[in-house]
Design a protein around this motif. Structure first.
Motif, PDB file in Angstrom:
ATOM      1  N   THR A   1       0.646  -1.086   0.155  1.00 54.99           N
ATOM      2  CA  THR A   1       0.015  -0.018  -0.036  1.00 54.99           C
ATOM      3  C   THR A   1       0.640   1.319   0.010  1.00 54.99           C
ATOM      4  O   THR A   1       2.047   1.197   0.850  1.00 54.99           O
ATOM      5  CB  THR A   1      -0.949  -0.005   1.259  1.00 54.99           C
ATOM      6  N   PRO A   2       0.516   2.305  -0.935  1.00 56.31           N
ATOM      7  CA  PRO A   2       1.475   3.490  -0.837  1.00 56.31           C
ATOM      8  C   PRO A   2       1.026   3.921   0.566  1.00 56.31           C
ATOM      9  O   PRO A   2       0.020   4.316   1.102  1.00 56.31           O
ATOM     10  CB  PRO A   2       0.622   4.329  -1.954  1.00 56.31           C
ATOM     11  N   TYR A   3       2.209   4.740   1.024  1.00 51.88           N
ATOM     12  CA  TYR A   3       2.101   5.491   2.394  1.00 51.88           C
ATOM     13  C   TYR A   3       1.303   6.825   2.159  1.00 51.88           C
ATOM     14  O   TYR A   3       1.428   7.598   1.113  1.00 51.88           O
ATOM     15  CB  TYR A   3       3.607   5.708   2.828  1.00 51.88           C
ATOM     16  N   SER A   4       0.600   7.073   3.397  1.00 54.42           N
ATOM     17  CA  SER A   4      -0.045   8.279   3.631  1.00 54.42           C
ATOM     18  C   SER A   4      -0.094   8.348   4.948  1.00 54.42           C
ATOM     19  O   SER A   4       0.086   7.413   5.833  1.00 54.42           O
ATOM     20  CB  SER A   4      -1.312   8.277   2.825  1.00 54.42           C
ATOM     21  N   LEU A   5      -0.722   9.625   5.535  1.00 52.29           N
ATOM     22  CA  LEU A   5      -0.888   9.655   7.010  1.00 52.29           C
ATOM     23  C   LEU A   5      -2.073   8.729   7.237  1.00 52.29           C
ATOM     24  O   LEU A   5      -2.163   8.239   8.324  1.00 52.29           O
ATOM     25  CB  LEU A   5      -1.058  11.216   7.148  1.00 52.29           C
ATOM     26  N   LEU A   6      -3.130   8.886   6.278  1.00 47.76           N
ATOM     27  CA  LEU A   6      -4.399   7.904   6.489  1.00 47.76           C
ATOM     28  C   LEU A   6      -3.918   6.542   6.859  1.00 47.76           C
ATOM     29  O   LEU A   6      -4.204   5.747   7.715  1.00 47.76           O
ATOM     30  CB  LEU A   6      -5.504   7.867   5.579  1.00 47.76           C
ATOM     31  N   TYR A   7      -2.716   5.907   5.963  1.00 43.77           N
ATOM     32  CA  TYR A   7      -2.380   4.635   6.220  1.00 43.77           C
ATOM     33  C   TYR A   7      -1.755   4.458   7.584  1.00 43.77           C
ATOM     34  O   TYR A   7      -2.096   3.408   8.277  1.00 43.77           O
ATOM     35  CB  TYR A   7      -1.342   4.361   5.189  1.00 43.77           C
ATOM     36  N   ILE A   8      -0.942   5.404   7.974  1.00 43.11           N
ATOM     37  CA  ILE A   8      -0.486   5.586   9.351  1.00 43.11           C
ATOM     38  C   ILE A   8      -1.150   5.401  10.338  1.00 43.11           C
ATOM     39  O   ILE A   8      -1.372   4.620  11.422  1.00 43.11           O
ATOM     40  CB  ILE A   8       0.707   6.865   9.697  1.00 43.11           C
ATOM     41  N   ILE A   9      -2.397   6.109  10.354  1.00 43.81           N
ATOM     42  CA  ILE A   9      -3.563   6.132  11.288  1.00 43.81           C
ATOM     43  C   ILE A   9      -3.885   4.735  11.285  1.00 43.81           C
ATOM     44  O   ILE A   9      -4.464   4.121  12.343  1.00 43.81           O
ATOM     45  CB  ILE A   9      -4.539   7.188  10.934  1.00 43.81           C
ATOM     46  N   HIS A  10      -4.261   4.317   9.990  1.00 49.71           N
ATOM     47  CA  HIS A  10      -4.748   2.813  10.038  1.00 49.71           C
ATOM     48  C   HIS A  10      -4.078   1.874  10.988  1.00 49.71           C
ATOM     49  O   HIS A  10      -4.497   1.020  11.506  1.00 49.71           O
ATOM     50  CB  HIS A  10      -5.002   2.413   8.591  1.00 49.71           C
ATOM     51  N   GLU A  11      -2.776   1.991  10.629  1.00 48.60           N
ATOM     52  CA  GLU A  11      -1.795   1.115  11.192  1.00 48.60           C
ATOM     53  C   GLU A  11      -1.982   1.426  12.951  1.00 48.60           C
ATOM     54  O   GLU A  11      -1.732   0.432  13.715  1.00 48.60           O
ATOM     55  CB  GLU A  11      -0.309   1.298  10.780  1.00 48.60           C
ATOM     56  N   PHE A  12      -1.855   2.731  13.251  1.00 50.53           N
ATOM     57  CA  PHE A  12      -1.927   3.031  14.455  1.00 50.53           C
ATOM     58  C   PHE A  12      -3.232   2.694  15.239  1.00 50.53           C
ATOM     59  O   PHE A  12      -3.157   2.347  16.369  1.00 50.53           O
ATOM     60  CB  PHE A  12      -1.894   4.465  14.788  1.00 50.53           C
ATOM     61  N   ASN A  13      -4.451   2.401  14.550  1.00 49.18           N
ATOM     62  CA  ASN A  13      -5.473   1.758  15.183  1.00 49.18           C
ATOM     63  C   ASN A  13      -5.232   0.520  15.602  1.00 49.18           C
ATOM     64  O   ASN A  13      -5.700   0.002  16.673  1.00 49.18           O
ATOM     65  CB  ASN A  13      -6.790   1.774  14.146  1.00 49.18           C
ATOM     66  N   ASP A  14      -4.471  -0.210  14.800  1.00 49.29           N
ATOM     67  CA  ASP A  14      -4.073  -1.740  14.899  1.00 49.29           C
ATOM     68  C   ASP A  14      -3.278  -1.523  16.285  1.00 49.29           C
ATOM     69  O   ASP A  14      -3.244  -2.579  17.078  1.00 49.29           O
ATOM     70  CB  ASP A  14      -3.474  -2.300  13.790  1.00 49.29           C
ATOM     71  N   HIS A  15      -2.260  -0.751  16.055  1.00 47.85           N
ATOM     72  CA  HIS A  15      -1.524  -0.827  17.176  1.00 47.85           C
ATOM     73  C   HIS A  15      -1.988  -0.338  18.636  1.00 47.85           C
ATOM     74  O   HIS A  15      -1.891  -0.915  19.756  1.00 47.85           O
ATOM     75  CB  HIS A  15      -0.448   0.362  16.912  1.00 47.85           C
ATOM     76  N   ASP A  16      -3.108   0.522  18.559  1.00 43.37           N
ATOM     77  CA  ASP A  16      -3.837   0.936  19.789  1.00 43.37           C
ATOM     78  C   ASP A  16      -4.560  -0.366  20.157  1.00 43.37           C
ATOM     79  O   ASP A  16      -4.517  -0.806  21.644  1.00 43.37           O
ATOM     80  CB  ASP A  16      -4.944   1.983  19.403  1.00 43.37           C
TER      81      ASP A  16
END
Length: 159
Positions: free
Chosen positions: A133-148
């Motif tokens: 997946t191309p990186y974007s801030l939205l992708y990072i937030i999606h990853e951070f949801n999993d991290h949370d």
């Protein structure tokens, strides 16, 4: 209708509703490692707050300036958060700080859709090596949801 991006951001905000349930955890549990060699509940909350602060102060301005996202060394960055949690700050104060920071970040994310969706590099890499997946801030937030959710599950096992 709520877009996929908005849904991801709103999910990111909902985590604060769960962390509100952590107020008044006994101090012994708050600073006790969740397992051998792991962080404590307080250190985890401080760690999450620090990453949100970093997105606000460094990542979002970089994207606005046409730059990529640059993330620091995780271990040394997280160590600062752990030290803050052990600095004598109360658990309730830290939880309030976390919620204020997360709420501020979510407000920015919801009002800056171009910044959130823009394809940018992360430490010089254009796509996630695991998903393509191309990186974007939205992708990072999606990853951070999993991290949370990972940290939520860790905390729940202690409580």
């Amino acid at each position: 209708m709520i877009s996929l991006g908005e849904n991801t951001i709103l999910r990111y905000n909902e985590f604060t509703e769960w962390t509100d349930t952590l107020h008044n955890i006994h101090e012994k549990i708050w600073l006790q490692p969740i397992a051998e060699g792991k962080a404590s509940v307080g250190e985890i909350i401080s760690h999450l707050k620090n990453w949100d602060t970093y997105l606000i102060s460094t990542i979002i301005p970089a994207i606005k300036n046409g730059e990529g996202m640059v993330f620091p060394d995780f271990d040394s960055f997280n160590k600062i958060a752990y030290e803050y949690a052990r600095s004598g700050i109360s658990g309730n104060f830290l939880l309030d700080e976390f919620k204020q920071t997360r709420t501020k970040l979510v407000e920015i994310l919801l009002t800056e859709p171009d910044v959130v969706a823009k394809h940018v590099t992360a430490n010089g890499i254009e796509t996630c090596p695991h998903t393509g997946t191309p990186y974007s801030l939205l992708y990072i937030i999606h990853e951070f949801n999993d991290h949370d959710n990972h940290h939520k599950n860790q905390i729940l096992t202690v409580l």
